[in-house]
Each structure stands twice: as structure tokens, then as C-alpha cells.
Write a protein that holds these residues in place. Structure first.
Motif: not given
Length: 309
Positions: A49-64
Motif C-alpha cells: 500500500t505504501d508503494d502505491f501511495m508513494e508512486q501513484i498518489w504522491r502528488d495528491k494526498p489521499s486515503s489508502p
């Protein structure tokens, strides 16, 4: 990794963020494509989950929660496109893993494929050669005959092909429609005339099933060709067409399929498991594809050009 990635009949363009099935674009959002890109780049590896959030949603903080939602959208589009494999595996409380389907063995175009065991190759090659030669000879002979004898000869040839104990699939495009710009047009007078001629050509074939897409022009074509039988057309959807399921469903039967110019050649190629037939012109209404599948799974096919007199 290449910018365009293929999964069976699905093609994903990661640069343009487009996903197509049999050449038809399917609706999918930017983030879902980016999720798929990351999983494809790291295929067979569990992505947290952390990888996805860092790679895909790093420009737009979102809920997991955005991750399982994107995964659900991808699974939905795969299912809609007829991919039954579980390509995306959920790793409980960790993340997800992409498992690409095993590659199909490469076969030369001179070979006929089999479902599922390769047997009787030489028999298939001989049948294919005979069918091709027969089609050429008949077309040449018919070109020198009066129109009133043409349909009878074509029908006799097709009836002869249907005598063997195999699964037989006859595939036609819907006939001419009234308006190219209408959303769901009816058949034109020319289209009705052509459908009646197809009925005459196929009059000696006793179809067990008739399949058509959910468009008025296709349903009208199917009903005009099969109106003397008790067979009611069944609907099918090209975007979710599952070849193996369809073959098992119609095994040992004679089937008529009414389709579209942008989906028929791919359907035939998938049925014979070979890239044999090129794209079909949207102006062409005179092609009949015949696919035979023997009990052992060996396939043969022919493409007949039959003009309206």
C-alpha cells in the motif's frame, strides 16, 4: 518496459493512458492505468500500500482506500473484456500482485491450432487446402453462370461442408443499414434484400443456434436469415466474448453468428487461434466466414466472397 503492453486481446497504451479490447477503446481512468503500469513493471512482485501511495498518489494526498477502488475498476474492465484469469492477486494486509497469464506457444501461420490437444495436423492442413481450392473453383465457375443458378450452387457447397460431425460456425456481418449516423438504425431496403439472399444461400443449413449483438440491424439480419426455423436469436457481446466458453456452449452444433465489421475478423482469428484474417472493410457486406472445429479440437476455416446478384 514497452509503452504498449498486451494481455491476450487487450492492449494498454501507458503513454496515452488508453486500454483497448480487440481494437475497441474501453473506459478506464488515469489513476487505474497508473496502478496497472506499476504492477506490470513489477510483475509477480507484491506491491505494498505504501508503494502505491508513494508512486501513484504522491502528488495528491489521499486515503489508502483509493487503491482497492482502482484495483476494483481494473478487475471490472478485465471481466468486461472477457479476461477470466485472476490477473491481480490480493495479498491480505500487504498489497497486490500482478500475475500475467502464461505466454501462448508461438505457431507458424501454416499450422492449424487445436483446443486443447494438437492432433491430426496433417488432416487439418489437407481440409484447409481443399476448402480454399473449392472456394476458388466455385467462385470462378459461378462467375460464368446465370444469376438464377448462383445461389443454388453456393447453397449446395455450404450444405456439403455441414455434413461432417463437427462444430460449425457461420459468421456474417449485418447487412446494409438505413443511416450511418443514427445510433441504432434499421436495415435499408438493400440490406433486407441482401439478408434474404443470405437466407437463400444458407437454406440447406439447419442451425441449432443463432447469435447476434443487441443492435436492430443485427437482430433484423438474424431474423430474416433464420425466419423459417424455430431458433430464436441469442444475444452476445463482442467486448466480453470468451472463446473457450463459447466453443463449449455450442459444441457439436451448427451456429450462425451475426456481427460487425470491426469485430468479426478478430472473432474468427480467436476461434481458430491464429492470426489469419485481416481487418474487414466497413463497406463490405459480402463475406461469409466458415469455421469448423473437430471433436479433437482441430480447426479449419474458409472465407467466401458471395456477391448479391
Amino acid at each position: 518496459m514497452n509503452n504498449i503492453y498486451k494481455i491476450k486481446h487487450i492492449s494498454i497504451d501507458f503513454d496515452d493512458h488508453k486500454l483497448t479490447s480487440n481494437g475497441v477503446e474501453m473506459s478506464i481512468d488515469y489513476k487505474a492505468i497508473e496502478v496497472l503500469r506499476l504492477m506490470v513493471e513489477r510483475a509477480n512482485e507484491t506491491i505494498t500500500t505504501d508503494d502505491f501511495m508513494e508512486q501513484i498518489w504522491r502528488d495528491k494526498p489521499s486515503s489508502p482506500e483509493v487503491i482497492p477502488a482502482a484495483i476494483a475498476r481494473l478487475r471490472k474492465v478485465f471481466k468486461k473484456a472477457g479476461i477470466s484469469d485472476d490477473l491481480i492477486v490480493t495479498v491480505h494486509k500487504v498489497g497486490y500482485r500482478f500475475e500475467p497469464p502464461p505466454e501462448q506457444p508461438v505457431m507458424t501461420t501454416t499450422q492449424s491450432k487445436k483446443h486443447p490437444v494438437i492432433q491430426g495436423l496433417f488432416l487439418v492442413l489437407i481440409i484447409g487446402a481443399l476448402l480454399g481450392s473449392m472456394a476458388l473453383n466455385i467462385m470462378y465457375y459461378m462467375s460464368n453462370l446465370p444469376d438464377d443458378k448462383v445461389a443454388a450452387i453456393k447453397a449446395a457447397k455450404i450444405a456439403k461442408e455441414s455434413e461432417s460431425d463437427v462444430t460449425q460456425i457461420y459468421i456474417l456481418r449485418h447487412t446494409e443499414k438505413t443511416d450511418d449516423f443514427a445510433e441504432d438504425p434499421l436495415l435499408s431496403e438493400r440490406g433486407i434484400e441482401r439478408a434474404k439472399y443470405w437466407k437463400k444461400v444458407l437454406q440447406h443449413i439447419e442451425f441449432d443456434r443463432v447469435f447476434t449483438t443487441d443492435f436492430k440491424r443485427n437482430i433484423m439480419t438474424a431474423e430474416l436469415i433464420a425466419d423459417a426455423s424455430t431458433v430464436q436469436p441469442d444475444l452476445y457481446y463482442p467486448m466480453s466474448f470468451d472463446v473457450l466458453k463459447f466453443i463449449n456452449q455450442i459444441r457439436g452444433q451448427k451456429v450462425l453468428v451475426i456481427g460487425h465489421s470491426n469485430t468479426i475478423p478478430d472473432m474468427v482469428n480467436r476461434l481458430i487461434d491464429e492470426t489469419k484474417y485481416p481487418p474487414m472493410s466497413h463497406e463490405n457486406y459480402n463475406i461469409l466466414y466458415v469455421v469448423n472445429i473437430n471433436k479433437d479440437g482441430a480447426t479449419s476455416s474458409s472465407m467466401l466472397h458471395i456477391e448479391l446478384p
